[in-house]
Design a protein around this motif. Structure first.
Motif, PDB file in Angstrom:
ATOM      1  N   UNK A   1     -10.305  -7.512  -5.033  1.00 12.10           N
ATOM      2  CA  UNK A   1      -9.054  -7.658  -4.289  1.00 12.10           C
ATOM      3  C   UNK A   1      -9.325  -8.360  -2.965  1.00 12.10           C
ATOM      4  N   UNK A   2      -8.268  -8.901  -2.380  1.00  8.07           N
ATOM      5  CA  UNK A   2      -8.345  -9.569  -1.082  1.00  8.07           C
ATOM      6  C   UNK A   2      -7.390  -8.883  -0.113  1.00  8.07           C
TER       7      UNK A   2
ATOM      8  N   UNK B   1       8.284 -10.084  11.249  1.00  3.32           N
ATOM      9  CA  UNK B   1       7.511  -9.060  10.560  1.00  3.32           C
ATOM     10  C   UNK B   1       6.016  -9.269  10.635  1.00  3.32           C
ATOM     11  N   UNK B   2       5.290  -8.170  10.485  1.00  6.27           N
ATOM     12  CA  UNK B   2       3.833  -8.180  10.369  1.00  6.27           C
ATOM     13  C   UNK B   2       3.461  -7.226   9.245  1.00  6.27           C
ATOM     14  N   UNK B   3       2.668  -7.705   8.300  1.00  6.28           N
ATOM     15  CA  UNK B   3       2.274  -6.916   7.134  1.00  6.28           C
ATOM     16  C   UNK B   3       0.772  -6.968   6.935  1.00  6.28           C
ATOM     17  N   UNK B   4       0.237  -5.901   6.380  1.00  8.20           N
ATOM     18  CA  UNK B   4      -1.117  -5.863   5.858  1.00  8.20           C
ATOM     19  C   UNK B   4      -0.989  -5.735   4.352  1.00  8.20           C
ATOM     20  N   UNK B   5      -1.361  -6.780   3.605  1.00 10.83           N
ATOM     21  CA  UNK B   5      -1.197  -6.807   2.156  1.00 10.83           C
ATOM     22  C   UNK B   5      -2.538  -6.729   1.445  1.00 10.83           C
ATOM     23  N   UNK B   6      -2.504  -6.225   0.219  1.00 17.18           N
ATOM     24  CA  UNK B   6      -3.656  -6.235  -0.680  1.00 17.18           C
ATOM     25  C   UNK B   6      -3.251  -7.085  -1.881  1.00 17.18           C
ATOM     26  N   UNK B   7      -4.090  -8.080  -2.210  1.00 15.69           N
ATOM     27  CA  UNK B   7      -3.839  -8.959  -3.356  1.00 15.69           C
ATOM     28  C   UNK B   7      -4.885  -8.685  -4.421  1.00 15.69           C
TER      29      UNK B   7
END
Length: 129
Positions: free
Chosen positions: A6-7, A38-44
């Protein structure tokens, strides 16, 4: 991160739009300018290899909602948000491209905008040099 399936993807977004026929504080608002910052921390997570790769993503963050109800009244607040979606990564010669869609869900109190949740569905196309 090499060897990990994952990234981590930090993201900042700005969306501007006009409200049409929305209810704000008990009165009808037409054509009021609004924005989402907005500000997000995502997992790909990648789902395969090859020249075209499919991925899914999900994340947590915060969105600041600001709307101007036509001069005299405006509303602004920052709220917790979650998102999830899917996309494709592909090669275009020396460039890499992607297309993705997701659902952003912002949790709000029933207040100035009279919404319990705000949902957006951004569709994104990009090139990586």
């Amino acid at each position: 991160l090499a060897g990990i399936p994952f990234q981590l993807r930090p993201e900042v977004s700005l969306t501007r739009f006009n409200l049409k026929e929305a209810v704000a504080g008990g009165s009808t608002v037409t054509d009021g300018p609004s924005q989402l910052l907005g500000a997000f921390g995502n997992v790909e997570v990648g789902l395969g290899g090859g020249p075209v790769r499919v991925y899914v993503l999900a994340g947590l963050g915060a969105l600041s909602l600001t709307t101007d109800a036509g001069g005299a009244s405006s509303a602004s607040s920052t709220k917790f948000a979650i998102n999830g979606g899917a996309g494709l990564r592909f090669r275009l010669g020396p460039l890499h491209g992607f297309v993705e869609g997701r659902l952003n869900n912002v949790f709000t109190d029933q207040g100035a905008l009279d919404f319990k949740t705000v949902k957006t569905i951004p569709l994104t196309f990009g090139l990586v040099f």
